[in-house]
Design a protein around this motif. Structure first.
Motif, PDB file in Angstrom:
ATOM      1  N   LYS A   1      -3.313   8.692   4.755  1.00 52.19           N
ATOM      2  CA  LYS A   1      -4.225   7.705   4.198  1.00 52.19           C
ATOM      3  C   LYS A   1      -3.432   6.622   3.479  1.00 52.19           C
ATOM      4  O   LYS A   1      -2.322   6.848   3.006  1.00 52.19           O
ATOM      5  CB  LYS A   1      -5.203   8.369   3.219  1.00 52.19           C
ATOM      6  CG  LYS A   1      -6.103   9.415   3.864  1.00 52.19           C
ATOM      7  CD  LYS A   1      -7.034  10.040   2.823  1.00 52.19           C
ATOM      8  CE  LYS A   1      -7.936  11.093   3.458  1.00 52.19           C
ATOM      9  NZ  LYS A   1      -8.851  11.705   2.451  1.00 52.19           N
ATOM     10  N   GLN A   2      -4.028   5.430   3.394  1.00 52.46           N
ATOM     11  CA  GLN A   2      -3.396   4.307   2.716  1.00 52.46           C
ATOM     12  C   GLN A   2      -4.195   3.915   1.479  1.00 52.46           C
ATOM     13  O   GLN A   2      -5.421   3.863   1.517  1.00 52.46           O
ATOM     14  CB  GLN A   2      -3.255   3.110   3.660  1.00 52.46           C
ATOM     15  CG  GLN A   2      -2.290   3.363   4.798  1.00 52.46           C
ATOM     16  CD  GLN A   2      -2.020   2.121   5.625  1.00 52.46           C
ATOM     17  OE1 GLN A   2      -2.634   1.083   5.430  1.00 52.46           O
ATOM     18  NE2 GLN A   2      -1.080   2.227   6.563  1.00 52.46           N
ATOM     19  N   ASP A   3      -3.470   3.642   0.386  1.00 55.25           N
ATOM     20  CA  ASP A   3      -4.104   3.300  -0.884  1.00 55.25           C
ATOM     21  C   ASP A   3      -3.481   2.012  -1.404  1.00 55.25           C
ATOM     22  O   ASP A   3      -2.270   1.945  -1.613  1.00 55.25           O
ATOM     23  CB  ASP A   3      -3.899   4.433  -1.896  1.00 55.25           C
ATOM     24  CG  ASP A   3      -4.269   4.030  -3.316  1.00 55.25           C
ATOM     25  OD1 ASP A   3      -5.203   3.230  -3.452  1.00 55.25           O
ATOM     26  OD2 ASP A   3      -3.634   4.519  -4.257  1.00 55.25           O
ATOM     27  N   SER A   4      -4.307   0.991  -1.609  1.00 56.07           N
ATOM     28  CA  SER A   4      -3.809  -0.298  -2.089  1.00 56.07           C
ATOM     29  C   SER A   4      -4.263  -0.597  -3.513  1.00 56.07           C
ATOM     30  O   SER A   4      -3.987  -1.671  -4.033  1.00 56.07           O
ATOM     31  CB  SER A   4      -4.301  -1.422  -1.169  1.00 56.07           C
ATOM     32  OG  SER A   4      -5.710  -1.470  -1.154  1.00 56.07           O
TER      33      SER A   4
ATOM     34  N   VAL B   1       0.846  -1.187   0.000  1.00 52.57           N
ATOM     35  CA  VAL B   1       0.000   0.000   0.000  1.00 52.57           C
ATOM     36  C   VAL B   1       0.883   1.240   0.000  1.00 52.57           C
ATOM     37  O   VAL B   1       2.038   1.209   0.437  1.00 52.57           O
ATOM     38  CB  VAL B   1      -0.956   0.043   1.213  1.00 52.57           C
ATOM     39  CG1 VAL B   1      -1.856  -1.174   1.236  1.00 52.57           C
ATOM     40  CG2 VAL B   1      -0.178   0.161   2.518  1.00 52.57           C
ATOM     41  N   VAL B   2       0.339   2.324  -0.534  1.00 54.95           N
ATOM     42  CA  VAL B   2       0.979   3.640  -0.470  1.00 54.95           C
ATOM     43  C   VAL B   2       0.360   4.410   0.684  1.00 54.95           C
ATOM     44  O   VAL B   2      -0.868   4.456   0.825  1.00 54.95           O
ATOM     45  CB  VAL B   2       0.776   4.422  -1.779  1.00 54.95           C
ATOM     46  CG1 VAL B   2       1.148   5.890  -1.586  1.00 54.95           C
ATOM     47  CG2 VAL B   2       1.623   3.824  -2.893  1.00 54.95           C
ATOM     48  N   GLU B   3       1.203   4.988   1.517  1.00 57.20           N
ATOM     49  CA  GLU B   3       0.707   5.826   2.610  1.00 57.20           C
ATOM     50  C   GLU B   3       1.156   7.267   2.365  1.00 57.20           C
ATOM     51  O   GLU B   3       2.348   7.545   2.237  1.00 57.20           O
ATOM     52  CB  GLU B   3       1.218   5.340   3.962  1.00 57.20           C
ATOM     53  CG  GLU B   3       0.646   6.134   5.119  1.00 57.20           C
ATOM     54  CD  GLU B   3       1.020   5.553   6.471  1.00 57.20           C
ATOM     55  OE1 GLU B   3       0.157   4.957   7.136  1.00 57.20           O
ATOM     56  OE2 GLU B   3       2.201   5.709   6.848  1.00 57.20           O
ATOM     57  N   GLN B   4       0.172   8.169   2.280  1.00 59.26           N
ATOM     58  CA  GLN B   4       0.463   9.589   2.066  1.00 59.26           C
ATOM     59  C   GLN B   4      -0.710  10.407   2.596  1.00 59.26           C
ATOM     60  O   GLN B   4      -1.866   9.990   2.469  1.00 59.26           O
ATOM     61  CB  GLN B   4       0.698   9.873   0.581  1.00 59.26           C
ATOM     62  CG  GLN B   4       1.263  11.257   0.315  1.00 59.26           C
ATOM     63  CD  GLN B   4       1.709  11.424  -1.128  1.00 59.26           C
ATOM     64  OE1 GLN B   4       1.021  11.020  -2.054  1.00 59.26           O
ATOM     65  NE2 GLN B   4       2.885  12.017  -1.335  1.00 59.26           N
TER      66      GLN B   4
END
Length: 238
Positions: free
Chosen positions: A52-55, A46-49
């Motif tokens: 927030k986390q985006d998978s 996942v990307v955390e930025q």
């Protein structure tokens, strides 16, 4: 004849013994399978930025720092395994989290080997699992806060006057076409790549507008709402 039979029997036994020995050596050369199956049943990145986390899309705003985080299932084993980040076959770093500074994100747009596209996870029994992924790096477009009309301006004319609306936008990503929408009194006008239009049909009194810009990857920016006035008398901007 009896002696000949004994000789053939002895030769048969000797051949059988040699064959069995060869089979035993061959069996000893086969490596043993891992004694324990992996406790990890799955993995993801996942990307955390911006907290927030985006998978799914895994898109990074190159103007801000971010991180890649490897997740395993069941999550209770996350601290019992080792994580290795690769770009293709090149090992970049290790650890459950791969931090990405805004500087590295910007560099990754022109030099992608700075950013991982694969994580390999090893458990303590020699088992491993790997996941490949793609990271999208994008600089969102920006709108200048300088517009015409400015907030609080008075325009001279009537409903037949084609008033000028003007703004400017920019994007650090190369060769991206920006789409604009101007909202005048709650009505949206899609104007594509234009950064100025003329609009008539505005009656005397108070009006408002704002501009939204969107890049091809869906990132956007907007101006604050500007309030302006239309008057038929002098004393304001034309």
């Amino acid at each position: 004849m009896f002696c000949m039979g004994k000789l053939l029997f002895a030769l048969f036994n000797a051949g059988a013994a040699i064959l069995m020995g060869a089979l035993l050596v061959a069996c000893l050369d086969i490596p043993d399978a891992p004694s324990t199956s992996s406790v990890i049943t799955g993995a993801s990145v996942v990307v955390e930025q911006f907290g927030k986390q985006d998978s799914t899309l895994r898109k990074i705003n190159s103007n801000e720092s971010s991180a890649l985080i490897a997740k395993v299932r069941p999550s209770k084993y996350k601290d019992d395994v080792s994580y290795y980040w690769y770009n293709d076959q090149e090992l970049i770093d290790s650890g459950r989290t791969f931090p990405i500074s805004s500087k590295n994100a910007l560099a990754g747009q022109t030099n992608p080997n700075r950013i991982p596209n694969k994580v390999v996870i090893h458990d303590q029994d020699g088992n491993s699992i790997e996941r490949e992924f793609t990271i999208i790096i994008n600089a969102p477009p920006m709108l200048s806060e300088t517009t015409f009309p400015s907030d609080g301006d008075t325009l001279i004319g009537d409903s037949h006057t084609a008033f000028l609306f003007k703004w400017s936008s920019s994007d650090n990503d190369r060769n991206q076409l920006l789409e604009h929408v101007i909202t005048i009194d709650h009505t949206n006008y899609a104007v594509g790549e234009l950064n100025e239009i003329r609009q008539s049909g505005l009656a005397k009194g108070k009006h408002s507008f704002r501009v939204i810009v969107t890049d091809p990857l869906g990132d956007s920016d907007t101006t604050s709402i500007r309030t302006f006035y239309v008057k038929e008398s002098s004393g304001g901007k034309q």
